[in-house]
Design a protein around this motif. Structure first.
Motif, PDB file in Angstrom:
ATOM      1  N   PHE A   1       9.045  14.934  10.318  1.00 61.74           N
ATOM      2  CA  PHE A   1       8.102  14.615  11.384  1.00 61.74           C
ATOM      3  C   PHE A   1       6.717  14.456  10.773  1.00 61.74           C
ATOM      4  N   TYR A   2       6.078  13.339  11.075  1.00 60.56           N
ATOM      5  CA  TYR A   2       4.810  13.039  10.419  1.00 60.56           C
ATOM      6  C   TYR A   2       3.927  12.165  11.312  1.00 60.56           C
ATOM      7  N   VAL A   3       2.650  12.105  10.907  1.00 63.09           N
ATOM      8  CA  VAL A   3       1.666  11.234  11.543  1.00 63.09           C
ATOM      9  C   VAL A   3       0.975  10.460  10.431  1.00 63.09           C
ATOM     10  N   GLU A   4       0.869   9.160  10.622  1.00 59.09           N
ATOM     11  CA  GLU A   4       0.144   8.343   9.647  1.00 59.09           C
ATOM     12  C   GLU A   4      -1.355   8.506   9.880  1.00 59.09           C
ATOM     13  N   ARG A   5      -2.070   8.843   8.830  1.00 55.75           N
ATOM     14  CA  ARG A   5      -3.534   8.934   8.857  1.00 55.75           C
ATOM     15  C   ARG A   5      -4.102   7.735   8.093  1.00 55.75           C
ATOM     16  N   ASP A   6      -5.408   7.560   8.133  1.00 56.74           N
ATOM     17  CA  ASP A   6      -6.024   6.435   7.421  1.00 56.74           C
ATOM     18  C   ASP A   6      -5.758   6.484   5.923  1.00 56.74           C
ATOM     19  N   ASP A   7      -5.764   7.696   5.344  1.00 58.02           N
ATOM     20  CA  ASP A   7      -5.668   7.812   3.895  1.00 58.02           C
ATOM     21  C   ASP A   7      -4.437   8.556   3.388  1.00 58.02           C
ATOM     22  N   HIS A   8      -3.559   9.020   4.289  1.00 57.75           N
ATOM     23  CA  HIS A   8      -2.359   9.734   3.861  1.00 57.75           C
ATOM     24  C   HIS A   8      -1.340   9.816   4.998  1.00 57.75           C
ATOM     25  N   VAL A   9      -0.161  10.311   4.659  1.00 60.13           N
ATOM     26  CA  VAL A   9       0.873  10.588   5.651  1.00 60.13           C
ATOM     27  C   VAL A   9       0.936  12.106   5.791  1.00 60.13           C
ATOM     28  N   ASP A  10       0.661  12.588   6.988  1.00 60.47           N
ATOM     29  CA  ASP A  10       0.567  14.009   7.303  1.00 60.47           C
ATOM     30  C   ASP A  10       1.935  14.493   7.799  1.00 60.47           C
ATOM     31  N   VAL A  11       2.676  15.206   6.947  1.00 60.87           N
ATOM     32  CA  VAL A  11       4.011  15.695   7.313  1.00 60.87           C
ATOM     33  C   VAL A  11       3.866  17.045   8.001  1.00 60.87           C
ATOM     34  N   TRP A  12       4.267  17.075   9.270  1.00 54.48           N
ATOM     35  CA  TRP A  12       4.125  18.290  10.064  1.00 54.48           C
ATOM     36  C   TRP A  12       5.288  19.243   9.875  1.00 54.48           C
ATOM     37  N   ARG A  13       6.516  18.721   9.953  1.00 54.91           N
ATOM     38  CA  ARG A  13       7.703  19.571   9.841  1.00 54.91           C
ATOM     39  C   ARG A  13       8.851  18.777   9.236  1.00 54.91           C
ATOM     40  N   VAL A  14       9.840  19.494   8.700  1.00 60.61           N
ATOM     41  CA  VAL A  14      11.104  18.924   8.233  1.00 60.61           C
ATOM     42  C   VAL A  14      12.185  19.788   8.885  1.00 60.61           C
TER      43      VAL A  14
ATOM     44  N   LEU B   1       5.400   4.310   1.762  1.00 70.02           N
ATOM     45  CA  LEU B   1       5.292   2.851   1.697  1.00 70.02           C
ATOM     46  C   LEU B   1       5.306   2.190   3.070  1.00 70.02           C
ATOM     47  N   TYR B   2       6.100   2.743   3.982  1.00 71.19           N
ATOM     48  CA  TYR B   2       6.311   2.123   5.301  1.00 71.19           C
ATOM     49  C   TYR B   2       6.187   3.154   6.423  1.00 71.19           C
ATOM     50  N   PRO B   3       5.039   3.764   6.598  1.00 72.89           N
ATOM     51  CA  PRO B   3       4.925   4.832   7.596  1.00 72.89           C
ATOM     52  C   PRO B   3       5.207   4.393   9.029  1.00 72.89           C
ATOM     53  N   ALA B   4       4.988   3.143   9.345  1.00 71.93           N
ATOM     54  CA  ALA B   4       5.188   2.680  10.723  1.00 71.93           C
ATOM     55  C   ALA B   4       6.659   2.505  11.085  1.00 71.93           C
ATOM     56  N   THR B   5       7.581   2.659  10.112  1.00 72.77           N
ATOM     57  CA  THR B   5       8.988   2.428  10.406  1.00 72.77           C
ATOM     58  C   THR B   5       9.688   3.650  10.994  1.00 72.77           C
ATOM     59  N   GLY B   6       9.036   4.793  10.998  1.00 67.45           N
ATOM     60  CA  GLY B   6       9.649   5.979  11.583  1.00 67.45           C
ATOM     61  C   GLY B   6       9.776   5.851  13.091  1.00 67.45           C
ATOM     62  N   SER B   7      10.718   6.587  13.646  1.00 64.92           N
ATOM     63  CA  SER B   7      10.967   6.534  15.082  1.00 64.92           C
ATOM     64  C   SER B   7       9.876   7.261  15.869  1.00 64.92           C
ATOM     65  N   PRO B   8       9.350   6.629  16.922  1.00 70.67           N
ATOM     66  CA  PRO B   8       8.368   7.291  17.781  1.00 70.67           C
ATOM     67  C   PRO B   8       9.012   8.049  18.945  1.00 70.67           C
ATOM     68  N   ARG B   9      10.346   8.140  18.944  1.00 67.86           N
ATOM     69  CA  ARG B   9      11.070   8.734  20.076  1.00 67.86           C
ATOM     70  C   ARG B   9      10.539  10.104  20.476  1.00 67.86           C
ATOM     71  N   HIS B  10      10.354  10.990  19.529  1.00 68.69           N
ATOM     72  CA  HIS B  10       9.912  12.340  19.850  1.00 68.69           C
ATOM     73  C   HIS B  10       8.452  12.361  20.293  1.00 68.69           C
ATOM     74  N   ALA B  11       7.657  11.420  19.835  1.00 67.78           N
ATOM     75  CA  ALA B  11       6.259  11.337  20.285  1.00 67.78           C
ATOM     76  C   ALA B  11       6.222  11.111  21.783  1.00 67.78           C
TER      77      ALA B  11
ATOM     78  N   SER C   1       0.828  -1.200   0.000  1.00 67.11           N
ATOM     79  CA  SER C   1       0.000   0.000   0.000  1.00 67.11           C
ATOM     80  C   SER C   1       0.869   1.260   0.000  1.00 67.11           C
ATOM     81  N   HIS C   2       0.468   2.232  -0.760  1.00 69.50           N
ATOM     82  CA  HIS C   2       1.193   3.494  -0.876  1.00 69.50           C
ATOM     83  C   HIS C   2       0.244   4.617  -0.479  1.00 69.50           C
ATOM     84  N   LYS C   3       0.601   5.361   0.572  1.00 68.36           N
ATOM     85  CA  LYS C   3      -0.231   6.476   1.019  1.00 68.36           C
ATOM     86  C   LYS C   3       0.356   7.780   0.496  1.00 68.36           C
ATOM     87  N   PRO C   4      -0.485   8.687   0.039  1.00 70.66           N
ATOM     88  CA  PRO C   4       0.037   9.992  -0.375  1.00 70.66           C
ATOM     89  C   PRO C   4       0.695  10.702   0.802  1.00 70.66           C
TER      90      PRO C   4
END
Length: 111
Positions: free
Chosen positions: A79-92, A48-58, A2-5
């Motif tokens: 920095f991002y949050v996975e949503r049901d239909d996309h990946v929400d990038v908050w900051r870089v 492709l793999y949103p769950a692989t990011g580090s949750p350390r800062h969360a 699955s590929h999320k925008p």
């Protein structure tokens, strides 16, 4: 697979523009373009793999679901949050930045 925008918020877009402009001024166009390519690779990975990011800062910031992914060859974190239909990038942000301070950024949770 699955590929999320990947959908960057306005603040993330500004972060990227500022970083690319800084690289272009200080190190040249080739380095700035390399930053953009590394960011595209990071966006592709988290799409492709949103769950692989580090949750350390969360955990540090008390923001459930927040993850980060480090760019290759550049000291930036997406920095991002996975949503049901996309990946929400908050900051870089640059990895040397005081990460907790960016919570106070206007529109952080809404923009």
């Amino acid at each position: 697979m699955s590929h999320k925008p990947v959908v960057p918020r306005e603040a993330a877009t500004r972060d990227v523009e500022d970083a690319a402009d800084g690289y272009a001024l200080k190190a040249g166009e080739t380095v700035a373009l390399g930053f953009i390519e590394a960011l595209a690779e990071a966006y592709n990975h988290i799409a492709l793999y949103p769950a692989t990011g580090s949750p350390r800062h969360a955990e540090e910031l008390g923001l459930p679901g927040l993850r980060s992914w480090r760019l290759k060859r550049y000291p930036y974190l997406v920095f991002y949050v996975e949503r049901d239909d996309h990946v929400d990038v908050w900051r870089v942000l640059h990895g040397e930045r005081d990460i907790p301070a960016w919570i106070d950024y206007p529109g952080f949770l809404t923009g």
